[in-house]
Design an enzyme around this catalytic site. Structure first.
Site, mmCIF file in Angstrom:
data_model
loop_
_atom_site.group_PDB
_atom_site.id
_atom_site.type_symbol
_atom_site.label_atom_id
_atom_site.label_comp_id
_atom_site.label_asym_id
_atom_site.label_seq_id
_atom_site.Cartn_x
_atom_site.Cartn_y
_atom_site.Cartn_z
ATOM 1 N N GLU A 233 0.814 -1.220 0.000
ATOM 2 C CA GLU A 233 0.000 0.000 0.000
ATOM 3 C C GLU A 233 0.847 1.270 0.000
ATOM 4 O O GLU A 233 0.690 2.154 0.842
ATOM 5 C CB GLU A 233 -0.943 -0.001 1.221
ATOM 6 C CG GLU A 233 -1.889 -1.191 1.220
ATOM 7 C CD GLU A 233 -2.665 -1.320 2.511
ATOM 8 O OE1 GLU A 233 -2.789 -0.324 3.232
ATOM 9 O OE2 GLU A 233 -3.141 -2.427 2.803
ATOM 10 N N VAL A 234 1.756 1.364 -0.953
ATOM 11 C CA VAL A 234 2.589 2.562 -1.062
ATOM 12 C C VAL A 234 1.813 3.600 -1.869
ATOM 13 O O VAL A 234 1.814 3.618 -3.093
ATOM 14 C CB VAL A 234 3.936 2.240 -1.734
ATOM 15 C CG1 VAL A 234 4.795 3.496 -1.812
ATOM 16 C CG2 VAL A 234 4.659 1.152 -0.944
#
Length: 242
Positions: A233-234
């Site tokens: 989840e960057v």
């Protein structure tokens, strides 16, 4: 119970270590054979679960002999993850978890140490990092961690650590705000600043010792040859105007 082990090395167990064993029990004796001490530990666990207690004459016995067990794990990695970043765990609780792993012949504790919510790990290279802990009491010193790793080793359990980067890293900003993009955009870490990579590199150097562990030569605070970096989840949406 007679125990025969080919290799008596007790270095920190690594992924793929031989955990096979043979256990033969008759009405008068029992023999356990293993190639490594880790296989012997698995065999001892099986033996302990076969033994029963007779409450009438208060003796231990093994029903339904003879018994022959030829056992080896299907998967080399059999683990459980704890997330002390979101829910702080006491040392006693972690030791209890490790004990429970051995009962089920699980061999890995995945310690999710750091995430957005808190940074409870003591870094001696970058000591302000644990300013991001929930509180001063909800922290792990390196001595604390060493005792847990050793407690696990004695039970044949690997311990490897996770520092989730570059996303989920808001807690890093408390101690070193310069490695985060801005006060309003705190994650992911600022890859445009060389200090970010200095901090990450210094942290990894502490936990690994900068080299792989080999037989009889453990390296770093976590001698396991794996480190988990999360990487999930960057989200760079808050960088859209930069």
């Amino acid at each position: 119970l007679k125990i025969h082990v080919d290799d008596l090395d007790e270095s920190h167990p690594q992924l793929g270590v031989d955990e096979s064993y043979d256990l033969d029990i008759t009405s008068s004796d029992a023999t356990l054979k293993a190639k490594t001490v880790w296989g012997a530990l698995r065999g001892l666990e099986t033996f302990s679960q076969i033994v029963s207690f007779n409450f009438e004459d208060e003796t231990y016995y093994i029903p339904s002999t003879p018994i022959s067990v030829d056992d080896a794990p299907r998967f080399p990695h059999r683990g459980l993850m704890i997330d002390s970043a979101r829910h702080f765990e006491t040392l006693d609780a972690i030791r209890s978890i490790i004990d429970s792993l051995t009962y089920a012949k699980l061999n890995t504790l995945h310690w999710h140490m750091v995430d957005t919510q808190s940074f409870p790990f003591q870094s001696k290279t970058y000591p302000n990092l644990w300013d991001g802990a929930y509180s001063v009491e909800e922290r792990y010193t390196q001595d604390d961690i060493a005792t847990i790793v050793e407690y696990a080793r004695l039970r044949g359990v690997r311990v490897y650590v996770e520092f989730d980067v570059p996303g989920h890293a808001q807690s890093w900003c408390k101690g070193y705000p310069e490695i985060c993009p801005s006060e309003t955009c705190t994650t992911p870490l600022n890859v445009a600043n060389n200090k970010t990579f200095d901090v990450i590199g210094g942290l990894l150097e502490e936990v690994t010792g900068g080299t792989s562990s080999t037989k009889g030569k453990p390296s770093g605070l976590f001698p396991d040859n794996f480190v988990h970096l999360g990487g999930d989840e960057v989200d760079t949406s808050c960088w859209s105007n930069t």
